[in-house]
Design a protein around this motif. Structure first.
Motif, PDB file in Angstrom:
ATOM      1  N   ILE A 123      13.009 111.404 149.297  1.00 22.31           N
ATOM      2  CA  ILE A 123      12.687 111.608 147.876  1.00 22.31           C
ATOM      3  C   ILE A 123      11.716 112.776 147.714  1.00 22.31           C
ATOM      4  O   ILE A 123      11.888 113.620 146.827  1.00 22.31           O
ATOM      5  N   ILE A 124      10.724 112.850 148.583  1.00 22.14           N
ATOM      6  CA  ILE A 124       9.761 113.953 148.517  1.00 22.14           C
ATOM      7  C   ILE A 124      10.455 115.286 148.799  1.00 22.14           C
ATOM      8  O   ILE A 124      10.216 116.284 148.112  1.00 22.14           O
ATOM      9  N   ALA A 125      11.330 115.318 149.794  1.00 15.97           N
ATOM     10  CA  ALA A 125      12.064 116.551 150.116  1.00 15.97           C
ATOM     11  C   ALA A 125      12.961 116.970 148.951  1.00 15.97           C
ATOM     12  O   ALA A 125      13.030 118.161 148.595  1.00 15.97           O
ATOM     13  N   LEU A 126      13.655 116.020 148.334  1.00 18.39           N
ATOM     14  CA  LEU A 126      14.512 116.325 147.187  1.00 18.39           C
ATOM     15  C   LEU A 126      13.692 116.852 146.014  1.00 18.39           C
ATOM     16  O   LEU A 126      14.075 117.826 145.353  1.00 18.39           O
ATOM     17  N   ALA A 127      12.534 116.240 145.758  1.00 21.00           N
ATOM     18  CA  ALA A 127      11.665 116.698 144.675  1.00 21.00           C
ATOM     19  C   ALA A 127      11.181 118.124 144.933  1.00 21.00           C
ATOM     20  O   ALA A 127      11.123 118.947 144.016  1.00 21.00           O
ATOM     21  N   ALA A 128      10.844 118.434 146.187  1.00 23.54           N
ATOM     22  CA  ALA A 128      10.381 119.779 146.531  1.00 23.54           C
ATOM     23  C   ALA A 128      11.499 120.806 146.318  1.00 23.54           C
ATOM     24  O   ALA A 128      11.266 121.888 145.772  1.00 23.54           O
ATOM     25  N   VAL A 129      12.707 120.475 146.726  1.00 26.82           N
ATOM     26  CA  VAL A 129      13.847 121.383 146.545  1.00 26.82           C
ATOM     27  C   VAL A 129      14.115 121.609 145.056  1.00 26.82           C
ATOM     28  O   VAL A 129      14.352 122.738 144.611  1.00 26.82           O
ATOM     29  N   LEU A 130      14.061 120.553 144.265  1.00 23.13           N
ATOM     30  CA  LEU A 130      14.276 120.683 142.824  1.00 23.13           C
ATOM     31  C   LEU A 130      13.178 121.522 142.166  1.00 23.13           C
ATOM     32  O   LEU A 130      13.462 122.330 141.274  1.00 23.13           O
ATOM     33  N   LEU A 131      11.945 121.349 142.605  1.00 22.44           N
ATOM     34  CA  LEU A 131      10.837 122.130 142.065  1.00 22.44           C
ATOM     35  C   LEU A 131      11.003 123.614 142.375  1.00 22.44           C
ATOM     36  O   LEU A 131      10.839 124.465 141.500  1.00 22.44           O
ATOM     37  N   VAL A 132      11.333 123.936 143.607  1.00 21.80           N
ATOM     38  CA  VAL A 132      11.549 125.328 143.994  1.00 21.80           C
ATOM     39  C   VAL A 132      12.732 125.915 143.219  1.00 21.80           C
ATOM     40  O   VAL A 132      12.669 127.041 142.716  1.00 21.80           O
ATOM     41  N   GLY A 133      13.806 125.165 143.108  1.00 19.73           N
ATOM     42  CA  GLY A 133      14.985 125.636 142.374  1.00 19.73           C
ATOM     43  C   GLY A 133      14.696 125.880 140.904  1.00 19.73           C
ATOM     44  O   GLY A 133      15.106 126.905 140.348  1.00 19.73           O
ATOM     45  N   SER A 134      13.988 124.969 140.269  1.00 18.76           N
ATOM     46  CA  SER A 134      13.685 125.146 138.843  1.00 18.76           C
ATOM     47  C   SER A 134      12.721 126.313 138.630  1.00 18.76           C
ATOM     48  O   SER A 134      12.862 127.073 137.670  1.00 18.76           O
ATOM     49  N   THR A 135      11.769 126.505 139.532  1.00 16.81           N
ATOM     50  CA  THR A 135      10.858 127.645 139.429  1.00 16.81           C
ATOM     51  C   THR A 135      11.621 128.961 139.565  1.00 16.81           C
ATOM     52  O   THR A 135      11.376 129.911 138.820  1.00 16.81           O
ATOM     53  N   ALA A 136      12.568 129.024 140.486  1.00 15.73           N
ATOM     54  CA  ALA A 136      13.379 130.228 140.665  1.00 15.73           C
ATOM     55  C   ALA A 136      14.224 130.501 139.421  1.00 15.73           C
ATOM     56  O   ALA A 136      14.343 131.655 138.981  1.00 15.73           O
TER      57      ALA A 136
END
Length: 149
Positions: free
Chosen positions: A12-25
Motif C-alpha cells: 500500500i505504501i509503495a502504491l501510494a508513493a507511485v501514485l504521488l510521483v505520477g500525479s506530481t509529474a
C-alpha cells in the motif's frame, strides 16, 4: 499472519508513493505552458527569448514613449533605466497606466517588439511589482519611497 499484514502494508505504501510521483509529474506537465518567467529589459537583451516563448517583462514606462495608434493599438517602451524594449499592445490599458510608472506585461517578442497580450499597472502611488523593484535594485536605481514599511 503477521508477515502477510506487513507485506500488505508495504504494498500500500509503495502504491501510494507511485501514485504521488505520477500525479506530481502530470501536474508539472500540465502547468508547463502556464508558467511565465519574468524578465527585465536588460535580461531580454542579454538573453533573448526563444521564438514564440511567452514571458513577462516589467519595468518603468519610458517617458515620452507612449503613442496611441489607430484603433486600440498602443506602443511604448519599457525600461529598467539600462535598456529599453518597445512594446505593442492592442486593448484597453489599465486606468493607472502612465509614463514613468511601473508595469508588467505578458506576451512574446515578435521582430524585436514585445507584443503584449496583458498589461498590469501599479495600483496606488507607491506600489511597484516586486519583480520590477528587484530588477531596478539590481541596476542600482531604485530607492524605496517608504523605507522601514
Amino acid at each position: 499472519m503477521k508477515g502477510l499484514k506487513k507485506q500488505r502494508r508495504i504494498q500500500i505504501i509503495a502504491l501510494a508513493a507511485v501514485l504521488l510521483v505520477g500525479s506530481t509529474a502530470l501536474i508539472g506537465y500540465a502547468m508547463q505552458d502556464g508558467i511565465n518567467f519574468f524578465r527585465s529589459p536588460s535580461q531580454v537583451f542579454e538573453n533573448p527569448p526563444g521564438d514564440g516563448e511567452v514571458f513577462r517583462i516589467g519595468g518603468l514606462v519610458e517617458e515620452g514613449s507612449l503613442q496611441r495608434g489607430q484603433g486600440e493599438t498602443i506602443t511604448f517602451k519599457v525600461t529598467d533605466t539600462k535598456s529599453s524594449v518597445p512594446v505593442a499592445y492592442t486593448g484597453v490599458l489599465p486606468d493607472l497606466f502612465a509614463e514613468g510608472q511601473g508595469m508588467v506585461g505578458t506576451g512574446r517578442m515578435v521582430a524585436g517588439t514585445f507584443e503584449a497580450s496583458e498589461i498590469l499597472a501599479k495600483h496606488d502611488e507607491t506600489y511597484m511589482p516586486s519583480e520590477v523593484v528587484d530588477a531596478l535594485k539590481e541596476q542600482g536605481v531604485y530607492v524605496d519611497p517608504n523605507p522601514g514599511s
